[in-house]
Design an enzyme around this catalytic site. Sequence first.
Site, PDB file in Angstrom:
ATOM      1  CG  ASN A   1     -12.052  -7.417 -38.124  1.00 19.10           C
ATOM      2  OD1 ASN A   1     -12.384  -6.315 -37.255  1.00 19.10           O
ATOM      3  ND2 ASN A   1     -12.792  -8.383 -38.252  1.00 19.10           N
TER       4      ASN A   1
ATOM      5  CE  LYS B   1     -12.914 -10.284 -35.000  1.00 21.65           C
ATOM      6  NZ  LYS B   1     -13.275 -11.831 -34.638  1.00 21.65           N
TER       7      LYS B   1
ATOM      8  CG  HIS C   1     -16.652 -10.944 -39.583  1.00 20.33           C
ATOM      9  ND1 HIS C   1     -16.969 -11.593 -38.428  1.00 20.33           N
ATOM     10  CD2 HIS C   1     -15.101 -10.937 -39.653  1.00 20.33           C
ATOM     11  CE1 HIS C   1     -15.770 -12.167 -37.788  1.00 20.33           C
ATOM     12  NE2 HIS C   1     -14.856 -11.738 -38.435  1.00 20.33           N
TER      13      HIS C   1
ATOM     14  CD  GLU D   1     -16.895 -11.658 -34.918  1.00 21.99           C
ATOM     15  OE1 GLU D   1     -16.744 -10.524 -34.866  1.00 21.99           O
ATOM     16  OE2 GLU D   1     -15.997 -12.414 -34.360  1.00 21.99           O
TER      17      GLU D   1
ATOM     18  CD  GLU E   1     -12.349 -14.146 -40.767  1.00 27.98           C
ATOM     19  OE1 GLU E   1     -11.416 -13.419 -40.467  1.00 27.98           O
ATOM     20  OE2 GLU E   1     -13.367 -13.528 -40.118  1.00 27.98           O
TER      21      GLU E   1
ATOM     22  N   GLY F   1     -11.505 -16.712 -32.848  1.00 32.75           N
ATOM     23  CA  GLY F   1     -11.528 -16.385 -31.418  1.00 32.75           C
ATOM     24  C   GLY F   1     -11.442 -17.451 -30.495  1.00 32.75           C
TER      25      GLY F   1
ATOM     26  CB  SER G   1      -6.993 -18.867 -34.003  1.00 32.67           C
ATOM     27  OG  SER G   1      -8.227 -18.872 -33.081  1.00 32.67           O
TER      28      SER G   1
HETATM   29  P1  13P Z   1      -9.324 -14.185 -34.488  1.00 34.38           P
HETATM   30  O1  13P Z   1      -7.994 -13.796 -34.896  1.00 34.38           O
HETATM   31  O2  13P Z   1      -9.320 -13.533 -33.311  1.00 34.38           O
HETATM   32  O3  13P Z   1      -9.680 -15.670 -34.304  1.00 34.38           O
HETATM   33  O4  13P Z   1     -10.418 -13.408 -35.524  1.00 34.38           O
HETATM   34  C1  13P Z   1     -10.404 -13.625 -36.650  1.00 34.38           C
HETATM   35  C2  13P Z   1     -11.407 -12.844 -37.509  1.00 34.38           C
HETATM   36  O5  13P Z   1     -12.780 -13.038 -37.281  1.00 34.38           O
HETATM   37  C3  13P Z   1     -10.895 -11.828 -38.281  1.00 34.38           C
HETATM   38  O6  13P Z   1     -12.016 -11.175 -39.061  1.00 34.38           O
END
Ligand code: 13P
Length: 254
Positions: A9, A11, A96, A98, A168, A174, A214
């Site tokens: 992903n 983003k 997600h 976010e 997640e 992140g 992560s």
């Molecule tokens: P990270 O791997 O950067 O923590 O992000 C995870 C994520 O949100 C994947 O959709």
Amino acid sequence: MRKKIIAANWKMNMTAAESVSFMEDLELELKNFDGVEIVIIPPFTALPRVSELVSETPGVTLGAQNMWHEASGAFTGEVSAAMLREFFTRYVVLGHSERRTIFNETDELVNKKVKAAHAANLRPILCVGETLAERDAGTHHAVLSKQLKGSLAGLDKEQMLDTVIAYEPVWAIGTGRTATPAQAQEAHEFIRKTLAEIFDAGTAAKVRIQYGGSVKPDNAKELLHQKDIDGALVGGASLDPRSFAKIVKAGARG
Ligand code: 13P
């Protein structure tokens, strides 16, 4: 029985030009990934270019990061399922964290999107996960159960089998703070149990549940070898072809 699914992903990263050089580098890195399905999930603007490259790479498919549930109309800034299918997109990430926090998406809206994705033959990667406050308060099971029941409402068993769940935990996204393999396994087992309640045990046993938050080359293997962890949804570490390839290899057979 459940084929591992490892997804990148990206983003809001990677221009179309950058994605082309990523795909070239990834192809060079990717050998020995038997038994793993790889999904590249670029931003919308890179879908056409990545679609062409993915079609030349066996075992790699294309995903999108979001969509709107209506077929067409006055929805400025949004993209429909049919628009994604035009580029042979196979998966779409929905719900997600976010999207849920920054764009206020509710389970009800996510459910509409999940249904619209299935209607267009797109497979949802449905994200669920608790915040740190919810985990500290001991309510993560209740949060996961509510998100799953709300987002999957009205789906039949066949549609569930064509849906991937991504666990997640928001506190691990992140932050560099991964859930321990035991914490992740415990949550995945709970998710599978909840799917058995909503659908049935046979269906739940077949659904793939990815872990995200992560995931890095050095922690991927242990996470991916837990009983109920069937893949990874990788953010930051998926932006570098070498580290993403290492994560893919960590999930490969043998
Ligand atoms: P990270 O791997 O950067 O923590 O992000 C995870 C994520 O949100 C994947 O959709």
